[in-house]
Design a protein around this motif. Structure first.
Motif, mmCIF file in Angstrom:
data_model
loop_
_atom_site.group_PDB
_atom_site.id
_atom_site.type_symbol
_atom_site.label_atom_id
_atom_site.label_comp_id
_atom_site.label_asym_id
_atom_site.label_seq_id
_atom_site.Cartn_x
_atom_site.Cartn_y
_atom_site.Cartn_z
ATOM 1 N N PHE A 26 4.631 19.664 -7.968
ATOM 2 C CA PHE A 26 4.410 19.234 -6.648
ATOM 3 C C PHE A 26 3.289 19.972 -6.039
ATOM 4 N N GLU A 27 3.406 21.422 -6.318
ATOM 5 C CA GLU A 27 2.416 22.271 -5.545
ATOM 6 C C GLU A 27 1.069 22.117 -6.398
ATOM 7 N N ASN A 28 0.831 21.876 -7.317
ATOM 8 C CA ASN A 28 -0.582 21.472 -8.058
ATOM 9 C C ASN A 28 -1.075 20.445 -7.824
ATOM 10 N N VAL A 29 -0.464 19.437 -6.913
ATOM 11 C CA VAL A 29 -1.141 18.270 -6.531
ATOM 12 C C VAL A 29 -1.564 18.142 -5.382
ATOM 13 N N SER A 30 -2.945 18.021 -4.980
ATOM 14 C CA SER A 30 -3.379 17.619 -3.454
ATOM 15 C C SER A 30 -3.288 16.260 -3.227
ATOM 16 N N ILE A 31 -3.362 16.219 -1.705
ATOM 17 C CA ILE A 31 -3.320 14.853 -1.088
ATOM 18 C C ILE A 31 -4.661 13.904 -1.821
ATOM 19 N N ALA A 32 -5.786 14.718 -1.799
ATOM 20 C CA ALA A 32 -7.026 14.025 -2.139
ATOM 21 C C ALA A 32 -6.612 13.421 -3.583
ATOM 22 N N GLU A 33 -6.112 14.158 -4.259
ATOM 23 C CA GLU A 33 -5.820 13.768 -5.825
ATOM 24 C C GLU A 33 -4.924 12.376 -5.684
ATOM 25 N N PHE B 67 -2.411 9.714 4.845
ATOM 26 C CA PHE B 67 -2.025 10.231 6.015
ATOM 27 C C PHE B 67 -1.366 9.244 7.081
ATOM 28 N N ASN B 68 -1.991 7.777 7.169
ATOM 29 C CA ASN B 68 -1.602 6.928 7.881
ATOM 30 C C ASN B 68 -0.341 6.708 7.592
ATOM 31 N N TYR B 69 0.192 6.707 6.286
ATOM 32 C CA TYR B 69 1.423 6.113 5.968
ATOM 33 C C TYR B 69 2.471 7.261 5.739
ATOM 34 N N PHE B 70 1.928 8.379 5.400
ATOM 35 C CA PHE B 70 2.773 9.876 5.181
ATOM 36 C C PHE B 70 2.307 10.704 5.937
ATOM 37 N N GLY B 71 3.010 11.457 7.039
ATOM 38 C CA GLY B 71 2.548 12.642 7.851
ATOM 39 C C GLY B 71 2.281 13.856 7.014
ATOM 40 N N THR B 72 3.011 14.138 5.922
ATOM 41 C CA THR B 72 2.856 15.151 5.248
ATOM 42 C C THR B 72 2.985 14.947 3.650
ATOM 43 N N ALA C 127 -4.376 6.590 -5.995
ATOM 44 C CA ALA C 127 -3.926 5.200 -5.541
ATOM 45 C C ALA C 127 -4.860 4.107 -5.098
ATOM 46 N N GLU C 128 -6.060 4.746 -5.230
ATOM 47 C CA GLU C 128 -7.526 4.245 -4.985
ATOM 48 C C GLU C 128 -7.687 3.739 -3.543
ATOM 49 N N VAL C 129 -7.278 4.787 -2.571
ATOM 50 C CA VAL C 129 -7.288 4.610 -1.182
ATOM 51 C C VAL C 129 -7.840 6.035 -0.793
ATOM 52 N N SER C 130 -8.201 6.026 0.484
ATOM 53 C CA SER C 130 -8.886 7.286 1.138
ATOM 54 C C SER C 130 -7.872 8.083 1.309
ATOM 55 N N LYS C 131 -8.116 9.553 1.869
ATOM 56 C CA LYS C 131 -7.374 10.405 2.155
ATOM 57 C C LYS C 131 -6.694 10.217 3.465
ATOM 58 N N MET C 132 -7.431 9.486 4.399
ATOM 59 C CA MET C 132 -6.860 9.389 5.764
ATOM 60 C C MET C 132 -5.733 8.040 5.703
ATOM 61 N N THR C 133 -5.970 7.228 4.693
ATOM 62 C CA THR C 133 -5.005 6.196 4.481
ATOM 63 C C THR C 133 -3.520 6.748 4.003
ATOM 64 N N THR D 188 0.844 -1.219 0.020
ATOM 65 C CA THR D 188 -0.127 0.107 0.028
ATOM 66 C C THR D 188 0.816 1.300 0.030
ATOM 67 N N ARG D 189 1.853 1.190 0.835
ATOM 68 C CA ARG D 189 2.717 2.440 0.870
ATOM 69 C C ARG D 189 3.453 2.911 -0.507
ATOM 70 N N ARG D 190 4.125 1.581 -0.985
ATOM 71 C CA ARG D 190 4.595 1.997 -2.550
ATOM 72 C C ARG D 190 3.462 2.335 -3.595
ATOM 73 N N THR D 191 2.329 1.714 -3.406
ATOM 74 C CA THR D 191 1.109 2.193 -4.455
ATOM 75 C C THR D 191 0.990 3.640 -4.241
ATOM 76 N N ILE D 192 0.972 4.230 -2.864
ATOM 77 C CA ILE D 192 0.591 5.610 -2.910
ATOM 78 C C ILE D 192 1.916 6.367 -3.131
ATOM 79 N N SER D 193 3.175 5.938 -2.796
ATOM 80 C CA SER D 193 4.184 6.699 -3.302
ATOM 81 C C SER D 193 4.595 6.675 -4.857
#
Length: 217
Positions: free
Chosen positions: A32-39, A52-57, A44-50, A15-20
Motif C-alpha cells: 500500500f505505501e509503495n503505490v501513489s494515486i498517480a500510479e 479523487f472524485n470517487y475516493f477522498g483518500t 485505471a486509465e483515468v486522471s488523478k482528479m477522477t 468507473t469506481r469499480r475499475t479504479i478500485s
C-alpha cells in the motif's frame, strides 16, 4: 430522462469499480505505501482528479465499504422489532453476516488478500481503528436516543464501547485465522461460538432490559 440517469449512474459505478480494482492490484503487488494515486490513475486509465472524485483518500480505495461498517450497527438497532433488545439485535445481525460470509465481518472467499494487505500496512491499520471509532460514536448516539437513562449519554457511550470492542476483536480474530491458513468452515464455527459467548457476556453485564424497543416506537 430516467434512462439517461440510469446510464450515467452505471458509468459511474463502472468507473469506481475499475479504479478500485486497479488500486487493489497494485497494492497487493507492491504494498500500500509503495503505490501513489498517480500510479493508480494510470493503471485505471483515468486522471488523478477522477480518482479523487470517487475516493477522498488513498485509504478509501481499500475501505470501499467503510460507510456500511460505520452505519451498520446503528441501523440494526434502529430497525429491530418491538420487544427486542439492542444487544440481541446486534448478536443476530453478526451471526447472520457470519453465516452469509459477509466481507464486513472479514470472512468471505478471497478476503485473505485484504487481511494480508491490512496486516502489512500501518496506514491501513490506523484507518481501521478510525473506522471502529466512528462506528462506536454513531452507535453511542443511537443508544442515547433510546435508553432514557438520563446521564448525558454516559451509559450509551459505555455500552457502545463494549459492543464495538466485541466487533473489533472478532474482526481481528477472523483476520488472524485467515492469515494462519485455517479452514474457512472451521473459522466460521469458532467465530460463531466466540460471538455467542461475547454477546452473552455483554447481555449479562448490560442487562436484558437495556434498550428494549417498545411497541409503537
Amino acid at each position: 430522462m430516467t434512462k439517461e440517469l440510469g446510464l450515467r449512474e452505471r458509468k459511474k459505478i463502472k468507473t469506481r469499480r475499475t479504479i478500485s480494482a486497479a488500486a487493489m492490484r497494485l497494492f497487493v503487488e507492491r504494498g500500500f505505501e509503495n503505490v501513489s494515486i498517480a500510479e493508480v490513475a494510470e493503471a485505471a486509465e483515468v486522471s488523478k482528479m477522477t480518482v479523487f472524485n470517487y475516493f477522498g483518500t488513498k485509504e478509501d480505495l481499500v475501505f470501499d465499504r467503510q460507510d456500511e461498517v460505520v452505519h451498520g450497527p446503528s441501523r440494526t438497532v434502529r430497525t429491530r422489532p418491538p420487544g427486542m433488545s439492542a444487544v440481541t439485535a446486534l448478536r443476530d445481525a453478526y451471526l447472520d453476516d457470519l453465516r452469509s460470509r459477509d466481507p464486513l465481518v472479514a470472512f468471505s472467499e478471497g478476503i485473505e488478500t485484504f487481511a494480508r494487505l491490512l496486516d502489512s500496512s500501518p496506514a491501513l491499520q490506523a484507518r481501521t481503528r478510525e473506522i471502529f471509532e466512528r462506528r462506536e460514536a454513531e452507535l453511542a448516539a443511537t443508544f442515547a436516543e433510546e435508553d432514557r437513562v438520563g446521564d448525558g449519554g454516559l451509559t450509551a457511550r459505555l455500552v457502545a464501547g463494549q459492543v464495538t470492542a466485541v466487533h473489533r476483536v472478532l474482526f481481528h480474530e477472523s483476520c488472524r485465522r485467515l492469515l494462519d491458513g485455517q479452514d474457512p468452515d472451521e473459522i466460521a464455527g469458532r467465530l460463531a461460538q466466540a460471538a455467542q459467548n461475547a454477546f452473552d457476556l455483554l447481555e449479562a453485564g448490560i442487562g436484558k432490559d437495556y434498550c428494549v424497543r417498545r411497541e409503537g416506537e
